[in-house]
Design an enzyme around this catalytic site. Sequence first.
Site, PDB file in Angstrom:
ATOM      1  N   ASN A 156      85.774  63.732  28.398  1.00  0.00           N
ATOM      2  CA  ASN A 156      84.395  64.262  28.331  1.00  0.00           C
ATOM      3  C   ASN A 156      84.311  65.789  28.439  1.00  0.00           C
ATOM      4  O   ASN A 156      83.527  66.396  27.727  1.00  0.00           O
ATOM      5  CB  ASN A 156      83.477  63.556  29.332  1.00  0.00           C
ATOM      6  N   LYS A 179      98.726  64.376  30.907  1.00  0.00           N
ATOM      7  CA  LYS A 179      98.469  63.379  29.847  1.00  0.00           C
ATOM      8  C   LYS A 179      96.987  63.489  29.488  1.00  0.00           C
ATOM      9  O   LYS A 179      96.124  63.005  30.208  1.00  0.00           O
ATOM     10  CB  LYS A 179      98.798  61.981  30.382  1.00  0.00           C
ATOM     11  N   PRO A 180      96.685  64.188  28.356  1.00  0.00           N
ATOM     12  CA  PRO A 180      95.269  64.281  27.957  1.00  0.00           C
ATOM     13  C   PRO A 180      94.760  62.927  27.457  1.00  0.00           C
ATOM     14  O   PRO A 180      95.560  62.061  27.099  1.00  0.00           O
ATOM     15  CB  PRO A 180      95.284  65.311  26.821  1.00  0.00           C
ATOM     16  N   GLU A 255      88.932  61.025  40.659  1.00  0.00           N
ATOM     17  CA  GLU A 255      87.533  61.395  40.436  1.00  0.00           C
ATOM     18  C   GLU A 255      87.003  60.383  39.428  1.00  0.00           C
ATOM     19  O   GLU A 255      87.297  60.454  38.245  1.00  0.00           O
ATOM     20  CB  GLU A 255      87.452  62.843  39.943  1.00  0.00           C
ATOM     21  N   LEU A 256      86.249  59.413  39.948  1.00  0.00           N
ATOM     22  CA  LEU A 256      85.795  58.273  39.132  1.00  0.00           C
ATOM     23  C   LEU A 256      84.287  58.379  38.984  1.00  0.00           C
ATOM     24  O   LEU A 256      83.664  59.138  39.666  1.00  0.00           O
ATOM     25  CB  LEU A 256      86.211  56.990  39.838  1.00  0.00           C
ATOM     26  N   GLY A 257      83.702  57.596  38.194  1.00  0.00           N
ATOM     27  CA  GLY A 257      82.305  57.774  37.811  1.00  0.00           C
ATOM     28  C   GLY A 257      81.268  57.859  38.907  1.00  0.00           C
ATOM     29  O   GLY A 257      81.577  58.077  40.067  1.00  0.00           O
ATOM     30  N   CYS A 289      80.137  62.474  34.514  1.00  0.00           N
ATOM     31  CA  CYS A 289      80.187  61.548  35.654  1.00  0.00           C
ATOM     32  C   CYS A 289      79.066  61.833  36.651  1.00  0.00           C
ATOM     33  O   CYS A 289      78.675  60.955  37.407  1.00  0.00           O
ATOM     34  CB  CYS A 289      81.546  61.628  36.322  1.00  0.00           C
ATOM     35  N   GLU A 386      77.505  52.361  35.341  1.00  0.00           N
ATOM     36  CA  GLU A 386      77.580  53.682  34.712  1.00  0.00           C
ATOM     37  C   GLU A 386      77.495  53.505  33.196  1.00  0.00           C
ATOM     38  O   GLU A 386      78.285  52.767  32.605  1.00  0.00           O
ATOM     39  CB  GLU A 386      78.894  54.363  35.083  1.00  0.00           C
ATOM     40  N   PHE A 388      77.153  56.234  30.757  1.00  0.00           N
ATOM     41  CA  PHE A 388      77.812  57.334  30.040  1.00  0.00           C
ATOM     42  C   PHE A 388      77.158  57.571  28.685  1.00  0.00           C
ATOM     43  O   PHE A 388      77.822  57.747  27.653  1.00  0.00           O
ATOM     44  CB  PHE A 388      79.314  57.048  29.889  1.00  0.00           C
TER      45      PHE A 388
HETATM   46  P1  ADP Z   1      87.125  55.955  29.425  1.00  0.00           P
HETATM   47  O1  ADP Z   1      86.840  54.509  29.755  1.00  0.00           O
HETATM   48  O2  ADP Z   1      85.959  56.835  29.660  1.00  0.00           O
HETATM   49  O3  ADP Z   1      87.786  56.172  28.104  1.00  0.00           O
HETATM   50  P2  ADP Z   1      89.501  55.847  30.967  1.00  0.00           P
HETATM   51  O4  ADP Z   1      89.443  55.731  32.439  1.00  0.00           O
HETATM   52  O5  ADP Z   1      89.878  54.642  30.182  1.00  0.00           O
HETATM   53  O6  ADP Z   1      88.140  56.456  30.507  1.00  0.00           O
HETATM   54  O7  ADP Z   1      90.511  56.998  30.562  1.00  0.00           O
HETATM   55  C1  ADP Z   1      90.682  58.209  31.240  1.00  0.00           C
HETATM   56  C2  ADP Z   1      92.135  58.629  31.129  1.00  0.00           C
HETATM   57  O8  ADP Z   1      92.953  57.635  31.721  1.00  0.00           O
HETATM   58  C3  ADP Z   1      92.650  58.797  29.706  1.00  0.00           C
HETATM   59  O9  ADP Z   1      93.571  59.887  29.687  1.00  0.00           O
HETATM   60  C4  ADP Z   1      93.375  57.488  29.456  1.00  0.00           C
HETATM   61  O10 ADP Z   1      94.394  57.572  28.481  1.00  0.00           O
HETATM   62  C5  ADP Z   1      93.981  57.229  30.826  1.00  0.00           C
HETATM   63  N1  ADP Z   1      94.300  55.814  31.087  1.00  0.00           N
HETATM   64  C6  ADP Z   1      93.688  54.711  30.609  1.00  0.00           C
HETATM   65  N2  ADP Z   1      94.288  53.595  31.057  1.00  0.00           N
HETATM   66  C7  ADP Z   1      95.318  54.002  31.851  1.00  0.00           C
HETATM   67  C8  ADP Z   1      96.324  53.323  32.614  1.00  0.00           C
HETATM   68  N3  ADP Z   1      96.399  52.001  32.653  1.00  0.00           N
HETATM   69  N4  ADP Z   1      97.216  54.066  33.309  1.00  0.00           N
HETATM   70  C9  ADP Z   1      97.136  55.412  33.298  1.00  0.00           C
HETATM   71  N5  ADP Z   1      96.233  56.105  32.586  1.00  0.00           N
HETATM   72  C10 ADP Z   1      95.330  55.420  31.871  1.00  0.00           C
END
Ligand code: ADP
Length: 486
Positions: A156, A179-180, A255-257, A289, A386, A388
């Site tokens: 985001n 890891k983006p 940092e979660l929603g 968030c 949430e 979004f």
């Molecule tokens: P959204 O649901 O908004 O796309 P996510 O929480 O799925 O958000 O993703 C946020 C980040 O976490 C991204 O970089 C995604 O690739 C990563 N991600 C998603 N699943 C996993 C996982 N099982 N382990 C580690 N990273 C993850």
Amino acid sequence: MAPEIKYNKIFIDNQWVDAVNGKTFETFNPHDGATIATVAEGDKEDINAAVQSAKRAFHRNSEWRLMDASQRGKLLNKFADLVDRDLDYLSELETYNNGMVLTTCRAFVGAAAHHIRYNASLADKIQGNTVPCDGDVFSYTLKQPVGVCGLILPWNVPVLMFISKVTTALAAGCTMVVKPAEQTPLSALALAALLAEAGVPPGVVNVVPGFGETAGAALTHHPDVALISFTGSLEVGKLIQQAAGTNNLKRVVLELGGKSPLVIMDDADLNKAVPYAAQAVFRHQGQVCIAASRLFVQAGIYDKFVQKAVEIAKSWKLGNPVLETSQNGPQIDETMMNKVLGYIEKGKSEGAKLLTGGKRVGTTGFYIEPAVFADVKDDMTIAKEEIFGPVQSILKFETLEEAIDRANATNYGLAAGIFTSSIESALQFSKHVEAGIIWVNTYFQLGAQLPFGGFKESGIGREGGLDAVNSYLEVKSVTISLPKKV
Ligand code: ADP
């Protein structure tokens, strides 16, 4: 004109490399769904190579570990200068890959440069204490970097998230693998190139684009990673906390929603409160968030407020995010757009009154008209989960006590706001609401100096401010025996 895509590979040891398995993935412009780049897709082996590079860079004899702390600060300031130099390019890249309107991107990239300078200033101010222990001893503490960090970014606000996490970890003296998010890999790669240009030694910051279930999971399970800092969904946050305890014991910063309440009291200045409430939930298409997704309005002004809120939503300008006239751009992708539209349907079917918006606009790109729901009840899905997306849910309340209790009746606790002319109401609200960030007569007011993070299931730990750097530090107690007499 679309910005030139200069980097699309994996960044390890300050070198650009292909994925070990040769795989790639496409990244899109959410304005029209067009492919803008093909990017190397990192997986377990690439993550391992990046972690080994970060581990070498963290070795006690490495250039990074031997560097003066003030020099680390200098490097960060140089990086900030380069971000300022490339502000136009980085902002355009963000708009093309993410759909955030260009004017907002520029503000975020500017704020990100400020964030770097704040962290640069911390690099040589990380100090321990002398400790008055009993007995003939001299005791002191050292604060030392935790080691290799895994930084997992959301889609985001990619530039700001990269900079907030990376430069805090750098100020602490850590090395890292970033890891983006798979939706927005490009700005992280451009920023990695600027870190190398600033003189950050090889291996200190590695960037591996790829998917969550593969590259992300490999990072969270890796035994040589000491800390994971993650921003994203609650669901994935819980998976990450489990993974962090699997092959070793990683520290986690999560940092979660949120489902942030904004309370408007009868005595509020409506000329200010109504536009702020709209910004607080529509800005960046609601994909933040801290969005004020539960708007509690006191009974005495409820009808008037709703009427004005609808007027603002109707006048909201949707359009290509590169245009200065656009207030909102598209949602990030089709999946998220459909998820938001699903919530809007759910709101209608559960009995909330949709007064304006809520429909997809056009058939290319992922645009949704800002929606305003009135008569929302606490137990409706749109008031609990949430979303979004650009969905304003307006709830009615009678007293401040009631508003506080209902504001707290959620598993989240990220942000909360109140508009009132009573200092007493503001203080009561700030004291009793369970949230990491409170705003009074404002919203979205953030700063590099302020801790950012949540209570309850909104997360663990803080980004920003002095609290953030402490997450990346170990405390070591040293005790030296002294002779009884001199
Ligand atoms: P959204 O649901 O908004 O796309 P996510 O929480 O799925 O958000 O993703 C946020 C980040 O976490 C991204 O970089 C995604 O690739 C990563 N991600 C998603 N699943 C996993 C996982 N099982 N382990 C580690 N990273 C993850």
